[in-house]
Motif scaffolding. Structure first.
Motif, mmCIF file in Angstrom:
data_model
loop_
_atom_site.group_PDB
_atom_site.id
_atom_site.type_symbol
_atom_site.label_atom_id
_atom_site.label_comp_id
_atom_site.label_asym_id
_atom_site.label_seq_id
_atom_site.Cartn_x
_atom_site.Cartn_y
_atom_site.Cartn_z
ATOM 1 N N VAL A 113 -54.710 31.041 1.918
ATOM 2 C CA VAL A 113 -53.344 31.440 1.593
ATOM 3 C C VAL A 113 -53.410 32.767 0.867
ATOM 4 O O VAL A 113 -54.110 32.887 -0.145
ATOM 5 C CB VAL A 113 -52.648 30.385 0.712
ATOM 6 C CG1 VAL A 113 -51.246 30.845 0.336
ATOM 7 C CG2 VAL A 113 -52.578 29.047 1.431
ATOM 8 N N ASP B 259 -51.575 36.063 -1.180
ATOM 9 C CA ASP B 259 -50.538 36.224 -2.195
ATOM 10 C C ASP B 259 -49.228 36.640 -1.529
ATOM 11 O O ASP B 259 -49.204 37.514 -0.676
ATOM 12 C CB ASP B 259 -50.992 37.285 -3.208
ATOM 13 C CG ASP B 259 -50.101 37.309 -4.423
ATOM 14 O OD1 ASP B 259 -50.221 38.249 -5.227
ATOM 15 O OD2 ASP B 259 -49.271 36.392 -4.583
ATOM 16 N N VAL C 213 -47.031 34.299 -0.114
ATOM 17 C CA VAL C 213 -46.599 33.291 0.861
ATOM 18 C C VAL C 213 -45.518 32.417 0.246
ATOM 19 O O VAL C 213 -45.563 32.081 -0.937
ATOM 20 C CB VAL C 213 -47.810 32.430 1.286
ATOM 21 C CG1 VAL C 213 -47.356 31.180 2.013
ATOM 22 C CG2 VAL C 213 -48.752 33.244 2.146
ATOM 23 N N THR C 214 -44.535 32.065 1.082
ATOM 24 C CA THR C 214 -43.531 31.073 0.690
ATOM 25 C C THR C 214 -43.872 29.779 1.409
ATOM 26 O O THR C 214 -43.970 29.749 2.636
ATOM 27 C CB THR C 214 -42.128 31.535 1.081
ATOM 28 O OG1 THR C 214 -41.832 32.764 0.403
ATOM 29 C CG2 THR C 214 -41.093 30.497 0.678
ATOM 30 N N PHE C 215 -44.040 28.700 0.635
ATOM 31 C CA PHE C 215 -44.485 27.454 1.253
ATOM 32 C C PHE C 215 -43.929 26.284 0.482
ATOM 33 O O PHE C 215 -44.062 26.208 -0.737
ATOM 34 C CB PHE C 215 -46.018 27.392 1.266
ATOM 35 C CG PHE C 215 -46.561 26.095 1.779
ATOM 36 C CD1 PHE C 215 -47.524 25.407 1.088
ATOM 37 C CD2 PHE C 215 -46.093 25.565 2.961
ATOM 38 C CE1 PHE C 215 -48.011 24.207 1.567
ATOM 39 C CE2 PHE C 215 -46.563 24.365 3.452
ATOM 40 C CZ PHE C 215 -47.534 23.685 2.752
ATOM 41 N N VAL C 216 -43.281 25.386 1.209
ATOM 42 C CA VAL C 216 -42.783 24.153 0.619
ATOM 43 C C VAL C 216 -43.209 23.027 1.526
ATOM 44 O O VAL C 216 -42.808 22.979 2.696
ATOM 45 C CB VAL C 216 -41.242 24.181 0.481
ATOM 46 C CG1 VAL C 216 -40.757 22.857 -0.107
ATOM 47 C CG2 VAL C 216 -40.795 25.340 -0.386
ATOM 48 N N GLY C 217 -44.007 22.117 1.008
ATOM 49 C CA GLY C 217 -44.450 20.996 1.817
ATOM 50 C C GLY C 217 -45.755 20.430 1.316
ATOM 51 O O GLY C 217 -46.303 20.865 0.315
ATOM 52 N N ARG D 176 -46.521 32.096 -7.123
ATOM 53 C CA ARG D 176 -47.544 32.710 -6.286
ATOM 54 C C ARG D 176 -48.749 31.784 -6.193
ATOM 55 O O ARG D 176 -49.102 31.104 -7.158
ATOM 56 C CB ARG D 176 -47.959 34.057 -6.862
ATOM 57 C CG ARG D 176 -46.863 35.117 -6.819
ATOM 58 C CD ARG D 176 -47.153 36.246 -7.796
ATOM 59 N NE ARG D 176 -48.419 36.886 -7.517
ATOM 60 C CZ ARG D 176 -49.009 37.746 -8.329
ATOM 61 N NH1 ARG D 176 -48.436 38.054 -9.470
ATOM 62 N NH2 ARG D 176 -50.157 38.309 -8.031
ATOM 63 N N LEU D 177 -49.376 31.803 -5.047
ATOM 64 C CA LEU D 177 -50.552 30.962 -4.828
ATOM 65 C C LEU D 177 -51.542 31.725 -3.977
ATOM 66 O O LEU D 177 -51.173 32.378 -3.001
ATOM 67 C CB LEU D 177 -50.154 29.662 -4.126
ATOM 68 C CG LEU D 177 -51.323 28.771 -3.660
ATOM 69 C CD1 LEU D 177 -52.095 28.232 -4.857
ATOM 70 C CD2 LEU D 177 -50.822 27.638 -2.782
ATOM 71 N N LEU E 250 -46.910 21.200 -2.413
ATOM 72 C CA LEU E 250 -46.822 22.568 -2.913
ATOM 73 C C LEU E 250 -45.399 23.067 -2.804
ATOM 74 O O LEU E 250 -44.701 22.822 -1.805
ATOM 75 C CB LEU E 250 -47.745 23.502 -2.112
ATOM 76 C CG LEU E 250 -49.228 23.137 -2.049
ATOM 77 C CD1 LEU E 250 -49.991 24.227 -1.327
ATOM 78 C CD2 LEU E 250 -49.793 22.921 -3.420
ATOM 79 N N HIS E 251 -45.001 23.776 -3.831
ATOM 80 C CA HIS E 251 -43.711 24.467 -3.811
ATOM 81 C C HIS E 251 -43.976 25.881 -4.299
ATOM 82 O O HIS E 251 -43.996 26.157 -5.499
ATOM 83 C CB HIS E 251 -42.687 23.752 -4.697
ATOM 84 C CG HIS E 251 -41.306 24.335 -4.569
ATOM 85 N ND1 HIS E 251 -40.303 23.726 -3.852
ATOM 86 C CD2 HIS E 251 -40.762 25.481 -5.033
ATOM 87 C CE1 HIS E 251 -39.202 24.470 -3.902
ATOM 88 N NE2 HIS E 251 -39.460 25.535 -4.616
ATOM 89 N N ILE E 252 -44.204 26.768 -3.340
ATOM 90 C CA ILE E 252 -44.557 28.149 -3.646
ATOM 91 C C ILE E 252 -43.388 29.018 -3.211
ATOM 92 O O ILE E 252 -43.089 29.122 -2.024
ATOM 93 C CB ILE E 252 -45.835 28.579 -2.915
ATOM 94 C CG1 ILE E 252 -46.927 27.522 -3.116
ATOM 95 C CG2 ILE E 252 -46.295 29.944 -3.376
ATOM 96 C CD1 ILE E 252 -47.297 27.277 -4.550
ATOM 97 N N SER E 253 -42.733 29.636 -4.148
ATOM 98 C CA SER E 253 -41.570 30.459 -3.823
ATOM 99 C C SER E 253 -41.634 31.725 -4.660
ATOM 100 O O SER E 253 -41.300 31.713 -5.841
ATOM 101 C CB SER E 253 -40.270 29.695 -4.085
ATOM 102 O OG SER E 253 -40.245 29.254 -5.430
ATOM 103 N N PRO E 254 -42.060 32.846 -4.054
ATOM 104 C CA PRO E 254 -42.105 34.105 -4.809
ATOM 105 C C PRO E 254 -40.711 34.516 -5.233
ATOM 106 O O PRO E 254 -39.740 34.267 -4.507
ATOM 107 C CB PRO E 254 -42.713 35.098 -3.818
ATOM 108 C CG PRO E 254 -43.350 34.262 -2.773
ATOM 109 C CD PRO E 254 -42.563 33.006 -2.710
#
Lengths: 152, 286
Positions: free
Chosen positions: A95, A97, A99-103, B220-221, B233-237
């Motif tokens: 991944v 830097d 990235v938008t990810f929900v799941g 950020r991840l 995971l809940h990654i939202s810049p």
């Protein structure tokens, strides 16, 4: 072999497909897909691509938007422009830097499931020189004993 | 005479000795038979041709560099060589430089630009620790941990989670931690195993050979290949303001919010005062 050498199908960003796609060789998809994508090789999801459906691939590199689950036999790469809403499952994952990810994610490079550590019971040690059987060894510390107590 | 090191290299001290002999300050020792004779070439002067195979000066030993952060003013600076007495170049505070190891029960104050190790079995209570890095493998109660770089957690670490919200947390490679309560920090780097509900406010990094289980909420991840994951995971810049930026237009400056032009006009213009109408017919003269 580089991914570009294995891509035999390229779909432009002006293409919109309603239905499922199934291919044996590599595919580079830059358009819109309302359906599932099944690829037995490598898939590249372009920056302008939008997929509403599930993906089942060998290896995938995502740079666009995917609303669905991704299952990869080998590797999933989420580039910095990727937006993913769904679950992913693969053997390897990278991944970047941004990235938008929900799941949910399930990735295990070792191959076995990533779950709670199993407790391995130890067999009693028998001393061949001594007729008496030694008591069984203490059970290994359970996860609750190993975990640190964090208090306020 | 300077004696070459392995592979025909000479060190800096030998080259300095050779230069001194050129100036006549030090008599030249008689070289033994079969010994190589090397001449310092850094000065650019050679008095006699080298005997035997030529000597190559491949590298020069450099002093160790230390990146320090002053615990008094948070000024970041670099020091080379041995850390003996260090003065902060900004606030002129004499800084403590040694590493500290804590075993057993301890309470007090530590301020150092080195590292502090709270070893396994140690109990630190009602203390204040200021250091470059703090590695915790013991218990900390009612303790202020103020690492200027990051806080390292090892197996067996027990800290108060509500005091870590502004820190950079590093889960060491040898660590295997399972947290009962949410972990709120500034950044989180995992090298070992972590099972937790993590909520870093800036960034989370999962290094190769790391394992993360649980829940991760982060703007950020970064995940390196080789990391194992079984989590939600809940990654939202954070998104920038929706301001149309075309080519040639400078991006909007981050600062005070833009003021409405209508509001500005109202503020600049003096308030209009309405005078009552004067009826000349009814007004009385002096």
């Amino acid at each position: 072999m580089a991914i570009q050498d294995q891509i035999r199908t390229t779909i432009g960003d002006d293409v919109e497909i309603n239905g499922n796609i199934k291919c044996e060789n590599g595919i580079q998809f830059n358009g819109k897909l309302n359906g599932d994508l099944t690829c037995a090789s490598q898939a590249q999801i372009g920056t302008s691509c939008t997929i509403k459906g599930n993906m089942s691939v060998e290896t995938v590199s995502v740079m666009g938007q995917v609303n669905g689950n991704i299952t990869a036999k080998d590797k999933i790469e989420l580039k910095s422009t990727a937006k993913l809403h769904g679950d992913i499952r693969a053997r390897r994952l990278t991944v970047e830097d941004g990235v938008t990810f929900v799941g949910k994610v399930e990735v295990n490079p070792a191959g076995a499931g990533v779950g709670p550590k199993p407790q391995e019971p130890k067999a009693p040690v028998v001393d061949l020189d001594d007729d008496r059987e030694t008591p069984p060894a203490k059970e290994p510390a359970s996860e609750s004993q190993l975990k640190s107590i964090f208090r306020r | 005479m300077p004696r070459p090191d392995h592979n025909g290299m000479i060190d800096g001290y030998s080259s300095v000795q050779a230069i001194r002999r050129l100036d006549g300050k030090t008599p030249r020792p008689k070289p033994p038979d079969g010994e190589l004779s090397a001449v310092a070439t850094s000065a650019g002067v050679s008095t006699e041709p080298a005997v035997g195979r030529p000597v190559n000066v491949a590298h020069t030993a450099l002093p160790t560099r230390h990146d320090l952060i002053c615990y008094a003013c948070n000024y970041r600076f670099m020091v080379t060589g041995r850390l003996d007495k260090v003065l902060c170049p900004k606030c002129k505070t004499q800084l403590e430089t040694g590493d500290k190891h804590i075993d057993g029960t301890w309470s007090g104050t530590i301020q150092t630009v080195g590292r502090v190790f709270i070893n396994s079995g140690a109990v630190v209570s009602s203390a204040r620790i200021v250091a470059l890095d703090i590695r915790v493998a013991g218990m900390c109660r009612s303790t202020r941990l103020e690492p200027t770089r990051h806080l390292e957690l090892d197996s067996g670490a027990q800290v108060e989670l509500d005091k870590l919200s502004k820190l950079k947390i590093v889960i060491l490679e040898s660590a295997s931690l399972c947290l009962d309560e949410p972990l709120r920090c500034r950044t989180l780097e995992v090298f070992g195993e972590l099972q937790a509900e993590a909520r870093p406010s800036e960034q989370a990094v999962l290094h190769p050979a790391s394992t993360f289980r649980g829940t991760l909420h982060s703007p950020r991840l970064i995940v390196y290949e080789g990391a194992a994951l079984k989590a939600y995971l809940h990654i939202s810049p954070p998104r920038a303001a929706a301001v149309p930026v075309t080519v040639g237009n400078p991006p909007p400056e981050v600062g005070e919010p833009p003021v409405d032009a209508a509001i500005l006009q109202e503020c600049d213009a003096p308030p209009a005062v309405e005078l009552p109408p004067v009826d000349l017919a009814t007004s009385e003269g002096p």
